[in-house]
Motif scaffolding. Sequence first.
Motif, short mmCIF file in Angstrom:
data_model
loop_
_atom_site.label_atom_id
_atom_site.label_comp_id
_atom_site.label_asym_id
_atom_site.label_seq_id
_atom_site.Cartn_x
_atom_site.Cartn_y
_atom_site.Cartn_z
N GLY B 31 0.86 -1.12 0.01
CA GLY B 31 0.17 -0.08 -0.10
C GLY B 31 0.79 1.33 0.04
N ALA B 32 0.06 2.30 0.07
CA ALA B 32 0.95 3.53 -0.08
C ALA B 32 1.67 4.10 1.09
N TRP B 45 -7.83 5.19 2.66
CA TRP B 45 -8.91 6.61 3.16
C TRP B 45 -8.57 7.42 1.79
N PRO B 46 -9.60 7.70 1.13
CA PRO B 46 -9.58 8.50 -0.02
C PRO B 46 -8.65 9.68 0.08
N ASN B 47 -8.41 10.29 1.13
CA ASN B 47 -7.86 11.63 1.07
C ASN B 47 -6.67 11.37 1.88
N LEU B 48 -5.77 10.46 1.67
CA LEU B 48 -4.45 10.14 2.14
C LEU B 48 -3.53 11.15 2.05
N SER B 49 -3.46 11.89 0.84
CA SER B 49 -2.60 12.44 0.20
C SER B 49 -3.08 13.46 -0.96
N ALA B 50 -2.74 14.33 -1.30
CA ALA B 50 -2.96 15.07 -2.52
C ALA B 50 -3.13 14.05 -3.78
N ALA B 51 -2.06 13.27 -3.81
CA ALA B 51 -1.88 12.35 -4.97
C ALA B 51 -2.77 11.44 -4.93
N CYS B 52 -3.31 10.72 -3.78
CA CYS B 52 -4.24 10.14 -3.72
C CYS B 52 -5.77 10.65 -3.75
N TYR B 53 -5.93 11.62 -3.62
CA TYR B 53 -7.08 12.68 -3.69
C TYR B 53 -7.50 12.72 -5.34
N ASP B 54 -6.56 12.75 -5.76
CA ASP B 54 -6.61 13.06 -7.26
C ASP B 54 -7.28 11.80 -8.04
N ILE B 55 -6.76 10.61 -7.43
CA ILE B 55 -7.33 9.45 -8.03
C ILE B 55 -8.88 8.83 -7.15
N THR B 56 -8.95 9.13 -6.09
CA THR B 56 -10.11 8.88 -5.57
C THR B 56 -11.39 9.58 -5.94
N ARG B 57 -11.11 11.03 -5.82
CA ARG B 57 -11.86 11.92 -6.04
C ARG B 57 -13.14 11.81 -5.21
N PRO B 58 -13.30 11.67 -3.88
CA PRO B 58 -14.63 11.52 -3.48
C PRO B 58 -15.53 12.96 -3.41
N PRO B 66 -11.94 14.90 4.57
CA PRO B 66 -10.77 15.76 5.33
C PRO B 66 -9.47 14.74 5.09
N ARG B 67 -8.35 15.44 5.10
CA ARG B 67 -7.11 14.86 5.02
C ARG B 67 -6.94 14.08 6.17
N ARG B 68 -6.32 12.65 6.01
CA ARG B 68 -6.03 12.01 7.21
C ARG B 68 -4.59 11.12 6.53
N THR B 69 -3.81 11.07 7.21
CA THR B 69 -2.50 10.53 6.63
C THR B 69 -2.16 8.92 7.38
N CYS B 70 -1.18 8.38 6.82
CA CYS B 70 -0.41 7.26 7.15
C CYS B 70 -0.58 7.22 8.66
N GLY B 71 -1.06 6.32 9.16
CA GLY B 71 -0.81 5.90 10.67
C GLY B 71 -2.03 6.30 11.68
N ALA B 72 -2.77 7.24 10.87
CA ALA B 72 -3.98 7.64 11.55
C ALA B 72 -4.96 6.61 12.08
N ASP B 91 -3.37 2.78 3.26
CA ASP B 91 -3.19 2.86 1.95
C ASP B 91 -4.26 3.88 1.50
N CYS B 92 -4.36 4.20 0.17
CA CYS B 92 -5.32 5.16 -0.48
C CYS B 92 -6.35 4.46 -1.12
N GLY B 93 -7.64 4.73 -0.81
CA GLY B 93 -8.63 4.02 -1.48
C GLY B 93 -9.91 4.31 -0.62
N PRO B 94 -11.05 3.84 -0.84
CA PRO B 94 -11.50 3.49 -2.41
C PRO B 94 -11.58 4.41 -3.52
#
Lengths: 208, 140
Positions: B31-32, B45-58, B66-72, B91-94
Amino acid sequence: MSPSQHSESGGRRLDRRRFLTTAAIGGATIVGASALGGLDADAAFAEPMPSLDTAIPAAFAEGRIVAINRNVLDVAGSHGERYLIQLTNATSVWKLRTTTAEAIEVGDGLYARGAAMPDGTIAADAVWVNIVNVYVTIRGIAKDRLHLQHGSAEVVGHIVPDTTTASYLGGALTADLSKTRIGQEAQVLGAWRPADGNIDIARVSLGH
Amino acid sequence: MACGSTSLWAGEATWFCCGNAWGSCGSAGTGACGTCQSSKHMAAWPNLSAACYDITRPDLCGEGMPRRTCGAVMNVKHQCSGATVCVTLADCGPRTKSFCGEATCCNGACRTNRVIDLTPSAFSAIGSLSSGKLPVYIYE
């Protein structure tokens, strides 16, 4: 009565977990049929879940089956662990569909949920055999199969008569896959085939 | 860090595999965040990072998550049974945008849009893997 519900036994109410651990300790070897009724894993969660007995720790196992000894699955975990999983009267088994323990084979992959027993084994509440749930892009469509791209891998998804269903944009499940399109993104829930790495499709959820 | 009880989001939970495992999971990787394993209580989580958000676009489904990062860590609660599992983001998703409007219901109440992906260990703690989707509340 569903095993997820309470059942009277010896004047004492038993929840599902208490029942399966009792069955495991008692050496119950009847699998595929239950004194408590249906064993479908979905049905087990259809009703509000009773509080789990905190004195019996929950357990989870993942890996591939290396041996089957009567009602015990010997499983090699993907990270070097080893699990002995007991199937009891209360164990629900899924392998493409709800089935019985007789469908389980050496070489199958599984996820199992249950209760940790004092002897180190796991009394299984539910066993999902070869189950996969993958995000794919549809690359080809044939009468009896879908060609799928999963990450960088190409996988064949077999359409299984009387089993495979589709859901379009969250709609009701249907056996009609005629609206499937090449390039469509989808989630495929199915059973992995250890022999060739392909998938028997239980349900395909089509997205945009 | 402990899982909390402050309401964060609600929607559909799905499941995915990660780590060095059998079947189609074999190529999934860790995973990411580089830590994801199917046998641990983890989540994407769909907003793990800016790059992740670009893929998932909830946001395209009306979910401004909201943004939540690895380990949250988060508590994920089945809407109807009340069964709860504490998960760590790994990881980033869904891919929320691919299934806009999809709903999962129980007892007549529905949750819409895929907002969290759980590992098999986490998902099976609150529901059946063969259901594929669950309506959940998320707390932190």
